[in-house]
Design a protein around this motif. Structure first.
Motif, mmCIF file in Angstrom:
data_model
loop_
_atom_site.group_PDB
_atom_site.id
_atom_site.type_symbol
_atom_site.label_atom_id
_atom_site.label_comp_id
_atom_site.label_asym_id
_atom_site.label_seq_id
_atom_site.Cartn_x
_atom_site.Cartn_y
_atom_site.Cartn_z
ATOM 1 N N GLU A 1 0.868 -1.484 -0.018
ATOM 2 C CA GLU A 1 -0.271 -0.060 -0.135
ATOM 3 C C GLU A 1 0.906 1.040 -0.249
ATOM 4 O O GLU A 1 0.880 1.519 0.815
ATOM 5 C CB GLU A 1 -0.824 0.193 1.618
ATOM 6 N N GLN B 1 -8.416 -10.249 6.063
ATOM 7 C CA GLN B 1 -7.038 -9.514 5.218
ATOM 8 C C GLN B 1 -5.976 -9.537 6.758
ATOM 9 O O GLN B 1 -6.600 -9.043 7.752
ATOM 10 C CB GLN B 1 -7.471 -8.310 5.074
ATOM 11 N N TYR B 2 -5.121 -9.697 6.172
ATOM 12 C CA TYR B 2 -4.148 -9.841 6.718
ATOM 13 C C TYR B 2 -2.618 -8.870 6.784
ATOM 14 O O TYR B 2 -2.462 -8.227 5.367
ATOM 15 C CB TYR B 2 -3.083 -10.920 6.258
ATOM 16 N N LYS B 3 -2.786 -8.610 7.591
ATOM 17 C CA LYS B 3 -1.091 -6.740 8.273
ATOM 18 C C LYS B 3 -0.975 -7.535 9.318
ATOM 19 O O LYS B 3 -0.787 -7.772 10.213
ATOM 20 C CB LYS B 3 -2.418 -6.299 8.276
ATOM 21 N N LYS C 1 1.476 -5.771 11.507
ATOM 22 C CA LYS C 1 1.631 -3.545 12.795
ATOM 23 C C LYS C 1 2.549 -3.682 12.936
ATOM 24 O O LYS C 1 3.595 -4.801 14.144
ATOM 25 C CB LYS C 1 0.583 -4.397 13.167
ATOM 26 N N GLU D 1 1.137 0.136 9.874
ATOM 27 C CA GLU D 1 -0.136 -1.127 9.199
ATOM 28 C C GLU D 1 0.366 -0.981 8.054
ATOM 29 O O GLU D 1 0.009 -0.165 6.699
ATOM 30 C CB GLU D 1 -1.344 -1.219 9.729
ATOM 31 N N ASN E 1 -0.837 -3.945 4.526
ATOM 32 C CA ASN E 1 -1.902 -5.241 3.766
ATOM 33 C C ASN E 1 -0.435 -6.482 2.835
ATOM 34 O O ASN E 1 -0.071 -5.465 2.444
ATOM 35 C CB ASN E 1 -2.884 -4.309 3.503
ATOM 36 N N LYS F 1 -4.929 -11.051 1.048
ATOM 37 C CA LYS F 1 -5.651 -10.916 1.350
ATOM 38 C C LYS F 1 -6.050 -12.336 0.975
ATOM 39 O O LYS F 1 -5.791 -13.011 -0.563
ATOM 40 C CB LYS F 1 -6.988 -10.135 0.738
#
Length: 698
Positions: free
Chosen positions: A149, A191-193, A195, A204, A206, A209
């Motif tokens: 992102e 959704q895997y993030k 952090k 965070e 991304n 998914k």
């Protein structure tokens, strides 16, 4: 110091916060990556200064001054890609570790996370038959902005780098966020993030998914793969290709000639470049390497680099390279080549014969009969004015032949430096009797400045004395005189000798030293050839201010490439020469001649072309032209070997004359003439300026 604005009494004075300049005159180049804060795309190149709070402004600045901070003039240094590569790599490693600790992937899921080349471009997700793309660094898979992102990954790495955060464990975690169902039919979507938390700072990112059991919108995780086992080998087909009968595991061995060829090839690769040698002593042969340090640092003893060469000198070798140097190799090879080194081939002498061609010479026949230099107006000569000969120095040169073993006196003088409160200088020749009863002739230059100085040097057994108000001869026994001054052989009375005497006031001559002085017996030091480091040089500007050097005409002509046998000039026997005493204004004459060559050329001949009487028989042995049998410069220098008649001695390099005829070898006629010689007259009347070769028996 603070700057502000001051108005009327009802005007508020605005004071600047104390923020002095702490560094000035710094220079930003294109490689430093400085940009304006208000326009981060505009690079700044030029002078800048730094304030106490760390802000950087353009301009040279003045140390200690506080001034208004102008936003448009504030710059910052961008952190370049290379500066944070290690941070990116560390963050990438954390990402991979967390991902695998949180997920157990099937083969299909693993393929969906990998990258392949399809239709000429990189694409995520591949089949078993498509090629897998590997990256050199883990971070390369995460830096592609299409896979994450925006710039969050870059911002995260920049933050970690700027704050020097090295402990990353515990600051990262993977979170799962349930999203509305997607797909047909609708399936659960997660959704895997990843952090990152550091105090109040939270990032965070991304990373993937998951719709049902398949991953989409994933990071490029091409480095992920699994090993697979299986067998795809057909034993029957393998036997048709592979030779299973192995007879020898060693490769073909080279024969002896191939080994020798390989050795010389390897040696040429390891010996290194030849040093460039400089001729520092003017002998035509280079002996001092120009690039000594560079050569030494390229050798394996300095640093065991992949391209290092064999150590050149034994003194440069470390423990691993003792007896593994070019010098030790050379010394070992010498023991194999005695048949080459120790054979003295007799070569044809191709040097040209020398013939006397000069117009003659000047004879000075009587004591004090000399060349007198006087000013027409009785004024001082140039060398006398303000004692120029002491401040500028001088050189006296002359060709001289002595026709007696015992004659002595002044060759060249101005005044008398040996008188009490005297002045001037004197070039003289003297003879003395050594401990074996032989006559030895030597030459001395005496100069009086503030002290009486002469050209004597130290000997292995005799110490040099510092200059004083008296002559150095007052402190030595007669038998040692010839050891301290340049000597002229007395065995050949036909020989001509070139004498060069110099006085150099710029030479630093020690005036006070004791018997422990380091150079008290070092002849080369007093001849100005030893510098302050103890090295032998052409002129060190240290030693004795007075120096006399002598070379025979034969040696000089040999050095110039002539073949010389006997180039002496025949003279009439003493009893056939006009020797009647003649009185002159300088004193009484005697029965011996002073012979001085005054022509420019050094060659001498008989100008009258008269047939001269046959020379007296001489027992002088000709100088041998070859080294002694068995001579080897490395293993057997043969130093001290005498010629067949014992009149020449080998010094390891060349033959030197050592024989001196004894007093008993002189003819009875010569002895009678010497006994009847009148006293030596060396003093000059006060009203006469004597600048010549007067005052002695020759």
């Amino acid at each position: 110091m603070a700057y502000g604005t001051t108005g009327s009494d009802d005007t508020t004075q605005e004071e600047l916060t104390l923020n002095p300049i702490i560094q000035v005159g710094l220079n930003a180049t294109a490689d430093d990556n400085f940009y304006f804060v208000e326009n981060p795309e505009e690079q700044y190149i030029g002078l800048y200064h730094i304030h106490q709070d760390g802000k950087i402004m353009i301009g040279a600045g003045e140390l200690g001054i506080t001034h208004e901070m102008i936003p448009s003039e504030i710059i910052f240094q961008k952190v370049t890609y290379a500066a944070i590569q290690e941070t990116r790599e560390a963050v990438s490693d954390i990402f991979y570790k967390l991902w695998f600790e949180s997920n157990t992937l099937t083969d299909e899921q693993l393929l969906s996370l990998q990258t392949t080349i399809r239709d000429g471009i990189k694409q995520s997700g591949r089949t078993e038959d498509e090629p897998l793309v590997f990256y050199k660094k883990d971070r390369n898979t995460l830096e592609n902005r299409k896979d994450i992102e925006g710039d969050i990954f870059e911002q995260l790495c920049q933050y970690i780098f700027d704050n020097s955060i090295t402990e990353l464990e515990g600051k990262f975690s993977i979170i799962q966020v349930e999203l509305p169902a997607e797909g047909t039919p609708p399936q659960s979507t997660i959704q895997y993030k990843i952090k990152f938390i550091d105090g109040a700072n939270v990032y965070e990112i991304n990373v993937a998914k998951k719709i049902g059991n398949e991953f989409t919108d994933i990071l490029n995780l091409s480095q992920l793969t699994k090993t697979k086992t299986g067998s795809k080998i057909d034993p029957e087909k393998a036997k048709e290709i592979l030779d299973t009968n192995i007879f020898e595991l060693l490769p073909p061995q080279p024969n002896r000639q191939e080994q020798i060829n390989n050795f010389f090839t390897e040696f040429d690769n390891l010996i290194g470049p030849t040093p460039v040698f400089t001729d520092v002593d003017g002998d035509g042969v280079g002996e001092q390497p120009e690039n000594f340090q560079d050569d030494e640092e390229s050798r394996v003893s300095h640093e065991n680099q992949i391209d290092a060469f064999i150590t050149r000198l034994d003194e440069q070798a470390n423990e691993d390279n003792n007896n593994k140097t070019l010098q030790s190799m050379r010394n070992k090879l010498n023991s194999y080549l005695g048949d080459i080194d120790n054979v003295n081939d007799v070569l044809n002498d191709l040097r040209p014969e020398y013939e006397n061609v000069s117009n003659g010479f000047l004879k000075i026949r009587k004591p004090n009969q000399a060349i007198i230099l006087k000013s027409p107006t009785n004024d001082e000569l140039e060398f006398q004015k303000e004692d120029s000969y002491l401040t500028d120095g001088f050189t006296i040169t002359m060709w001289v032949r002595f026709i007696s073993k015992t004659s002595e006196g002044t060759l060249f003088n101005f005044g008398n430096p040996l008188e009490t409160n005297g002045k001037g200088f004197r070039l003289e020749t003297r003879t003395s009797v050594d401990s074996n009863g032989n006559y030895r002739r030597w030459v001395r230059l005496v100069v009086r400045d503030d002290l009486v100085r002469d050209n004597h040097f130290g000997d292995d057994n005799v110490n040099r004395r510092p200059a004083s108000l008296s002559s150095p001869l007052n402190f030595y026994a007669e038998r040692n005189f010839h050891k301290l001054y340049p000597e002229i052989p007395t065995g050949d009375l036909n020989g001509w000798y070139f004498i060069c005497a110099t006085y150099n006031p710029n030479i630093v001559e020690p005036n006070n030293f004791d018997d422990d002085y380091e150079y008290i017996q070092n002849k080369q030091f007093w001849l100005n050839h030893i510098d302050e480091n103890g090295e032998v040089v052409a002129n060190s500007n240290l030693g004795a201010k007075c120096k006399v050097e002598v070379i025979s005409k034969n040696d000089l002509l040999r050095a110039r490439g002539y073949k010389v046998d006997d180039i002496g000039v025949n003279v009439l026997p003493v009893d056939e020469v006009d020797t009647s005493p003649q009185d002159d204004e300088f004193g009484d004459g005697d029965d011996n001649d002073i012979v001085v060559d005054v022509v420019d050329d050094i060659e001498i001949t008989n100008p009258s072309n008269e047939e001269l009487p046959e020379e007296e028989t001489s027992n002088v042995e000709p100088m041998p032209f070859s080294a002694p049998t068995g001579f080897n410069p490395m293993t057997n220098p043969m130093t001290g070997t005498l010629s067949p008649q014992g009149q020449w001695e080998w010094n390891g390099v060349s033959m030197t004359w050592v024989a001196v005829e004894t007093q008993e070898e002189e003819t009875e006629e010569e002895t009678q003439e010497e006994e009847s010689s009148e006293p030596i007259a060396t003093n000059t009347p006060d009203d006469i300026i004597n600048f010549g070769a007067g005052g002695g028996n020759y």
